[in-house]
Design an enzyme around this catalytic site. Structure first.
Site, PDB file in Angstrom:
ATOM      1  N   LYS A 130       0.786  -1.202  -0.430  1.00  0.00           N
ATOM      2  CA  LYS A 130      -0.257   0.412  -0.135  1.00  0.00           C
ATOM      3  C   LYS A 130       1.166   1.059   0.300  1.00  0.00           C
ATOM      4  O   LYS A 130       0.738   2.370  -0.636  1.00  0.00           O
ATOM      5  CB  LYS A 130      -0.887   0.076   1.114  1.00  0.00           C
ATOM      6  CG  LYS A 130      -2.068  -0.777   0.712  1.00  0.00           C
ATOM      7  CD  LYS A 130      -3.200  -0.579   2.054  1.00  0.00           C
ATOM      8  CE  LYS A 130      -4.321  -2.095   1.818  1.00  0.00           C
ATOM      9  NZ  LYS A 130      -5.414  -1.583   2.980  1.00  0.00           N
TER      10      LYS A 130
ATOM     11  N   LYS B 124      -5.268 -11.173  -6.964  1.00  0.00           N
ATOM     12  CA  LYS B 124      -5.312 -10.944  -5.916  1.00  0.00           C
ATOM     13  C   LYS B 124      -7.103  -9.901  -6.538  1.00  0.00           C
ATOM     14  O   LYS B 124      -7.386  -9.012  -6.956  1.00  0.00           O
ATOM     15  CB  LYS B 124      -5.379 -10.579  -4.798  1.00  0.00           C
ATOM     16  CG  LYS B 124      -6.309 -10.461  -3.754  1.00  0.00           C
ATOM     17  CD  LYS B 124      -6.180 -10.345  -2.067  1.00  0.00           C
ATOM     18  CE  LYS B 124      -5.937  -8.475  -1.877  1.00  0.00           C
ATOM     19  NZ  LYS B 124      -5.700  -7.882  -0.710  1.00  0.00           N
TER      20      LYS B 124
ATOM     21  N   LYS C 286     -10.658  -4.303  -4.488  1.00  0.00           N
ATOM     22  CA  LYS C 286     -11.651  -3.147  -4.404  1.00  0.00           C
ATOM     23  C   LYS C 286     -11.181  -2.185  -5.135  1.00  0.00           C
ATOM     24  O   LYS C 286     -11.563  -1.258  -5.669  1.00  0.00           O
ATOM     25  CB  LYS C 286     -12.107  -2.359  -3.118  1.00  0.00           C
ATOM     26  CG  LYS C 286     -13.130  -2.687  -1.824  1.00  0.00           C
ATOM     27  CD  LYS C 286     -12.575  -2.739  -1.043  1.00  0.00           C
ATOM     28  CE  LYS C 286     -13.593  -4.136   0.711  1.00  0.00           C
ATOM     29  NZ  LYS C 286     -13.120  -3.213   1.107  1.00  0.00           N
TER      30      LYS C 286
HETATM   31  P1  TYM Z   1     -10.775  -5.580   3.926  1.00  0.00           P
HETATM   32  O1  TYM Z   1     -11.782  -4.750   3.982  1.00  0.00           O
HETATM   33  O2  TYM Z   1      -9.470  -5.265   3.221  1.00  0.00           O
HETATM   34  O3  TYM Z   1     -11.562  -6.754   3.375  1.00  0.00           O
HETATM   35  C1  TYM Z   1     -12.626  -7.571   4.089  1.00  0.00           C
HETATM   36  C2  TYM Z   1     -12.724  -8.824   4.517  1.00  0.00           C
HETATM   37  O4  TYM Z   1     -12.343 -10.183   3.349  1.00  0.00           O
HETATM   38  C3  TYM Z   1     -11.003 -10.544   2.699  1.00  0.00           C
HETATM   39  N1  TYM Z   1     -10.870 -10.494   0.942  1.00  0.00           N
HETATM   40  C4  TYM Z   1     -10.871 -11.451   0.808  1.00  0.00           C
HETATM   41  N2  TYM Z   1     -11.072 -12.263   0.930  1.00  0.00           N
HETATM   42  C5  TYM Z   1     -10.945 -13.801  -0.454  1.00  0.00           C
HETATM   43  N3  TYM Z   1     -10.313 -12.945  -1.247  1.00  0.00           N
HETATM   44  C6  TYM Z   1      -9.895 -11.779  -1.784  1.00  0.00           C
HETATM   45  N4  TYM Z   1     -10.097 -11.584  -3.100  1.00  0.00           N
HETATM   46  C7  TYM Z   1     -10.594 -11.204  -0.784  1.00  0.00           C
HETATM   47  N5  TYM Z   1     -10.672  -9.052  -0.646  1.00  0.00           N
HETATM   48  C8  TYM Z   1     -10.613  -9.161   0.648  1.00  0.00           C
HETATM   49  C9  TYM Z   1     -10.236 -10.055   3.319  1.00  0.00           C
HETATM   50  O5  TYM Z   1      -9.439 -11.265   4.044  1.00  0.00           O
HETATM   51  C10 TYM Z   1     -11.296  -9.612   5.189  1.00  0.00           C
HETATM   52  O6  TYM Z   1     -11.328 -10.923   5.719  1.00  0.00           O
HETATM   53  N6  TYM Z   1      -7.038  -5.685   7.750  1.00  0.00           N
HETATM   54  C11 TYM Z   1      -9.046  -5.779   7.400  1.00  0.00           C
HETATM   55  C12 TYM Z   1     -10.071  -5.502   8.413  1.00  0.00           C
HETATM   56  C13 TYM Z   1      -9.844  -5.463   9.724  1.00  0.00           C
HETATM   57  C14 TYM Z   1     -10.318  -6.634  10.077  1.00  0.00           C
HETATM   58  C15 TYM Z   1      -9.749  -6.162  11.535  1.00  0.00           C
HETATM   59  C16 TYM Z   1      -9.972  -8.063  10.084  1.00  0.00           C
HETATM   60  C17 TYM Z   1      -9.346  -4.220  10.696  1.00  0.00           C
HETATM   61  N7  TYM Z   1      -9.828  -4.565  11.394  1.00  0.00           N
HETATM   62  C18 TYM Z   1      -9.446  -7.103  12.592  1.00  0.00           C
HETATM   63  C19 TYM Z   1     -10.424  -8.753  11.300  1.00  0.00           C
HETATM   64  C20 TYM Z   1     -10.208  -8.606  12.374  1.00  0.00           C
HETATM   65  C21 TYM Z   1      -9.556  -5.566   5.925  1.00  0.00           C
HETATM   66  O7  TYM Z   1      -8.432  -4.290   5.231  1.00  0.00           O
HETATM   67  O8  TYM Z   1     -10.043  -6.233   5.431  1.00  0.00           O
END
Ligand code: TYM
Length: 363
Positions: free
Chosen positions: A120, A225, A228
Site C-alpha cells: 500500500k 487478488k 476493491k
Molecule cells: P478488507 O476490508 O480489505 O476485506 C474484508 C474481508 O474480505 C477479505 N478479502 C478477501 N477474501 C478472499 N479473496 C479476496 N480477494 C479478498 N479480498 C478481501 C479480507 O481478508 C477480509 O477478511 N484489515 C482488514 C479489516 C480489519 C479486520 C480487523 C479484519 C480491520 N480490523 C480485525 C479482522 C479483524 C481489511 O482491510 O479487510
C-alpha cells in the site's frame, strides 16, 4: 454445531471490513459468507472499520454512505444484528485507546515487515501516513478489545493475525507480574502454546481461514487478488452488480485453452481455472474436488454459463436486499448505534483492566 475451542477464554468471534469502495465477491466468499455461518455457533462482533479506512486515503467523498453500505451488506447477507453485535469502529473509543498501548508493545521492525504496508505504501514509504504503518496495531486492538478468540478472514489478512498473536503474547509476557498480582490471568492452555498453569490477559487468537475461496483472484489475471482498488471493473464482481453485469464479467473472465481437469492436482499451474473452480465451489458450498468430479473434461464455454447462473442466483437476493436496506439509512444508523452501545459495554470492561495492568490512574 460444536463450540469453538478457546482455552480459558470465553469463545468470541470478531471480524471487520473496511468501508472503502465496492464490496466484491472476494469479500463475500472470503469473509462475509463465513460470518453468516459462524453466527449459528455463537454470538459474534462484526465491525465496519472506519478508523482503518482513513489510513491509506484521508478524505473520502462519502464515508458515511460507504459505512452504511457495509452494514447493509452484512445484514442483507444474513447476519442478524440482534443476535450479533454490528457496529462501526469509531463509535467505540476503546479501539483507538488500546491501539495506542499496542503501538508501544509492538516494534517498528514488526510493522516494517508487513507485506500489506509495503504494497500500500509503494515506493514512497516516507510519504505513507503513520496510521498506515500502525494499521496492524489497530487491527490487533479491534480483536483483543473484545478478547476475541477466533477471527474469520481471507488469506490476505493472515500476516496481520500473526502479528495480533505476537502483540497479545508480548503484552501477556511484559505485564505478567501485574496481570498475576491483579488476579486477571486466564489459563492459556495449549492454545497459548503455554505450559500447564500459564495464564495471560489476552487470548492468542485463532485465524479462521478455510474453504475453497480464501483468496479469490482477479477475473482478468489469476496472479492478482480480486480487489476493491483494481482499476479494471471487469476484474471483480461487485456485490452491487446486476445479473447481466455478473454474467458478462464471468463470460469475459480470463481462462486457458485446456478443458477443466478431473482432479485438483490438474489445477496446478492454471491459476485462472483454479480461481473459477474455487469460486464455483464456494458459491455452491462444495469443495473443488467435488466440482471437478462433475465438470472435469468440460470446456470453459460450458462451465462459465453454469457458474454465471450460480453467481447470479446467490448474489441477486443479497443485492436486492442491500438496496432495500440502503433505502432506509435511519434504520441502519439505529442498528449501528445499538451495536455500538453493546460493543462499548464489552470494551469498557477490557479497558478498565488494561488501564490497571499498565498502571494508568483512572476513576
Ligand atoms: P478488507 O476490508 O480489505 O476485506 C474484508 C474481508 O474480505 C477479505 N478479502 C478477501 N477474501 C478472499 N479473496 C479476496 N480477494 C479478498 N479480498 C478481501 C479480507 O481478508 C477480509 O477478511 N484489515 C482488514 C479489516 C480489519 C479486520 C480487523 C479484519 C480491520 N480490523 C480485525 C479482522 C479483524 C481489511 O482491510 O479487510
Amino acid at each position: 454445531m460444536s463450540q469453538l475451542s478457546s482455552a480459558g477464554f470465553e469463545p468470541r468471534v470478531f471480524s471487520g471490513v473496511q468501508p472503502t469502495g465496492n464490496l466484491h465477491l472476494g469479500n463475500y466468499l472470503g469473509a462475509i459468507k463465513k460470518f453468516v455461518a459462524l453466527q449459528e455457533r455463537q454470538a459474534c462482533l462484526f465491525c465496519v472499520v472506519d478508523l482503518h479506512s482513513i489510513t491509506a486515503q484521508l478524505v473520502h467523498e462519502d464515508l458515511v454512505g460507504q459505512t452504511r453500505q457495509i452494514a447493509a451488506a452484512f445484514i442483507a447477507s444474513g447476519i442478524d444484528p440482534k443476535k450479533n453485535i454490528v457496529f462501526n469502529q469509531s463509535r467505540v473509543p476503546g479501539h483507538a485507546e488500546l491501539a495506542w498501548v499496542f503501538n508501544c508493545v509492538a516494534r517498528v521492525g514488526w510493522m516494517n515487515r508487513m507485506t500489506q504496508f509495503k504494497e500500500k505504501a509503494g515506493k514512497d514509504r516516507e510519504n505513507a501516513s503513520l496510521g498506515l504503518l500502525a494499521y496492524p496495531s489497530l487491527m490487533a486492538a479491534d480483536i483483543l478489545l473484545y478478547r476475541a478468540t477466533h477471527v474469520p478472514v481471507g488469506d490476505d489478512q493472515k500476516q496481520h493475525l500473526e502479528l495480533t498473536r505476537d502483540i497479545a503474547a508480548k503484552f501477556n509476557n511484559d505485564f505478567a507480574a501485574r496481570i498475576e498480582a491483579l488476579g486477571l490471568g486466564v489459563p492459556m492452555g495449549a492454545q497459548g502454546g503455554g505450559a500447564d498453569g500459564e495464564t495471560g490477559f489476552f487470548p492468542i487468537t485463532e485465524p479462521l481461514i478455510e474453504g475453497p475461496a480464501t483468496r479469490v483472484m482477479s477475473l482478468k489475471d489469476g496472479a492478482k487478488k480480486m480487489s476493491k482498488s483494481d482499476p479494471s471493473d471487469l476484474s471483480r464482481i461487485n456485490l452491487t452488480d446486476d445479473a447481466e453485469t455478473i454474467a458478462r464479467k464471468i463470460r469475459k473472465a480470463k481462462t486457458d485453452p485446456q478443458d477443466l481437469p478431473s482432479d485438483v492436482a490438474g489445477l496446478a499451474g492454471r491459476p485462472e481455472a483454479e480461481n473459477l473452480v474455487g469460486i464455483f465451489a464456494a458459491l455452491a458450498g462444495r469443495d473443488k474436488a467435488g466440482v471437478l468430479s462433475e465438470f472435469g473434461g468440460r470446456q470453459f464455454s460450458a462451465f462459465k454459463p453454469i457458474l454465471a447462473e450460480l453467481a447470479v442466483e446467490t448474489l441477486a437476493p443479497i443485492t436486492g436486499e442491500m438496496r432495500r436496506i440502503m433505502d432506509d439509512p435511519a434504520e441502519i444508523d439505529r442498528t449501528l448505534s445499538e451495536g455500538g452501545a453493546r460493543a462499548r459495554d464489552l470494551a469498557d470492561v477490557t479497558m478498565r483492566d488494561v488501564r490497571d495492568i499498565v498502571g494508568f490512574l483512572s476513576d
